[in-house]
Design a protein around this motif. Structure first.
Motif, short mmCIF file in Angstrom:
data_model
loop_
_atom_site.label_atom_id
_atom_site.label_comp_id
_atom_site.label_asym_id
_atom_site.label_seq_id
_atom_site.Cartn_x
_atom_site.Cartn_y
_atom_site.Cartn_z
N VAL A 93 0.86 -1.18 0.00
CA VAL A 93 0.00 0.00 0.00
C VAL A 93 0.90 1.24 0.00
N LEU A 94 0.74 2.07 -1.02
CA LEU A 94 1.57 3.26 -1.16
C LEU A 94 0.75 4.51 -0.84
N GLY A 95 1.26 5.35 0.02
CA GLY A 95 0.60 6.61 0.32
C GLY A 95 0.82 7.61 -0.81
N HIS A 96 -0.23 8.36 -1.14
CA HIS A 96 -0.18 9.32 -2.24
C HIS A 96 0.35 10.66 -1.75
N LEU A 97 1.47 11.09 -2.31
CA LEU A 97 2.05 12.39 -2.01
C LEU A 97 2.11 13.20 -3.30
N ASP A 98 1.50 14.37 -3.30
CA ASP A 98 1.47 15.22 -4.49
C ASP A 98 2.61 16.23 -4.41
N LEU A 99 3.61 16.06 -5.30
CA LEU A 99 4.76 16.96 -5.30
C LEU A 99 4.49 18.27 -6.03
N ALA A 100 3.39 18.31 -6.81
CA ALA A 100 3.03 19.52 -7.56
C ALA A 100 4.23 20.03 -8.36
N TYR A 101 4.93 19.07 -9.00
CA TYR A 101 6.09 19.37 -9.86
C TYR A 101 7.19 20.13 -9.14
N GLY A 102 7.34 19.83 -7.84
CA GLY A 102 8.44 20.40 -7.07
C GLY A 102 8.11 21.67 -6.33
N ARG A 153 5.82 22.04 -3.77
CA ARG A 153 5.36 21.90 -2.38
C ARG A 153 6.52 21.85 -1.41
N PRO A 154 6.35 22.43 -0.23
CA PRO A 154 7.43 22.46 0.77
C PRO A 154 7.84 21.06 1.21
N PHE A 155 9.13 20.90 1.42
CA PHE A 155 9.70 19.63 1.85
C PHE A 155 9.07 19.15 3.16
N GLY A 156 8.99 20.04 4.14
CA GLY A 156 8.47 19.66 5.45
C GLY A 156 7.02 19.21 5.40
#
Length: 248
Positions: A76-85, A87-90
């Motif tokens: 099961v993989l959690g969905h993280l949206d990077l918004a093409y770089g 979004r803040p790292f933290g």
């Protein structure tokens, strides 16, 4: 290229198998989530996207669906949206911790991952942190949707090098640098594949060296949910074609 044959339950990706990029909420797509636990389904992983990420509080329905998948040996993989770089790292790391704490995620799907060389150091920093969050056991998939700079191949377990319509996929070409990697490295997500072209789509995937695929006859249209939110009409045919020993 060599085919990997170890099963998903042992930690390695098989070739060829299915990766589910994120069904609708379990209350809206109960049949879809139930199908993923069918014995013998050639499933490499499924993405859990609660509310454009883990949400603000634990969702009992998603927790139940996630638990059933993990008990069936499915990542099961959690969905993280990077918004093409952008979004803040933290913020991304915080979401990753919530996926782990609430849903016991086995890894992460980094949607809208940047693909340029300039964004490579930031992506590498994020993936290294995510691996540390899961104690080095994370399965990471970078959702570029296109062929990125070759350096990204060393930052994650898998790269989505195509995500789009069948009308584009059937004429697509693979980047030459992908020949240096095994099929297990690459993922293709294709919508609008007619049932009559399913075999052709599978041939394209194998020819281009994809180890994980999701094909669907659903199409993406304005104002409707993503075509990947529901089962393809020919799900049983996909399972029977690439899943050895599956009983119908």
């Amino acid at each position: 290229m060599s085919h990997l044959t170890t099963t998903a339950a042992t930690g390695a990706v098989q070739a060829l198998g299915v990766g589910v990029p994120g069904y609708a909420h379990p209350l809206l797509a109960p049949v879809e989530w139930a199908e993923l636990t069918r014995p013998g389904t050639p499933l490499h992983w499924a993405v859990l996207n609660v509310a454009d990420g883990p949400g603000s509080r634990p969702d009992p329905h998603c927790l139940e669906a996630s638990g059933k998948l993990r008990n069936a040996g499915v990542r099961v993989l959690g969905h993280l949206d990077l918004a093409y770089g952008s979004r803040p790292f933290g913020e991304l790391v915080s979401e990753a911790h919530r996926f782990l704490d609430w849903y016991k995620a086995d890894g992460f799907y980094l949607d809208r991952c940047p693909s340029d060389r300039a964004d490579l150091p930031g992506t590498r920093r994020l993936t290294a942190t995510l691996e540390a969050v899961l104690g080095g056991e994370a399965h990471l998939v970078l959702g570029h949707g296109t062929h990125p700079h070759p350096g990204y191949a060393e930052t994650a377990d898998q790269l989505v090098t195509f995500s789009g319509a069948w009308s584009e996929y059937r004429w697509s070409q693979v980047a030459e640098w992908t020949a240096d990697y095994a099929e297990a490295k690459f993922v293709h997500l294709v919508h609008g594949v007619p049932r009559t072209h399913l075999d052709e789509a599978l041939r394209v995937a194998r020819w281009q060296g994809a180890g994980t695929i999701f094909f669907t006859d659903r199409t993406g249209t304005a104002g409707q949910s993503t075509p990947f939110h529901s089962l393809p009409g020919y799900w049983d045919e996909i399972v029977s074609r690439i899943g050895p020993g599956v009983s119908e």
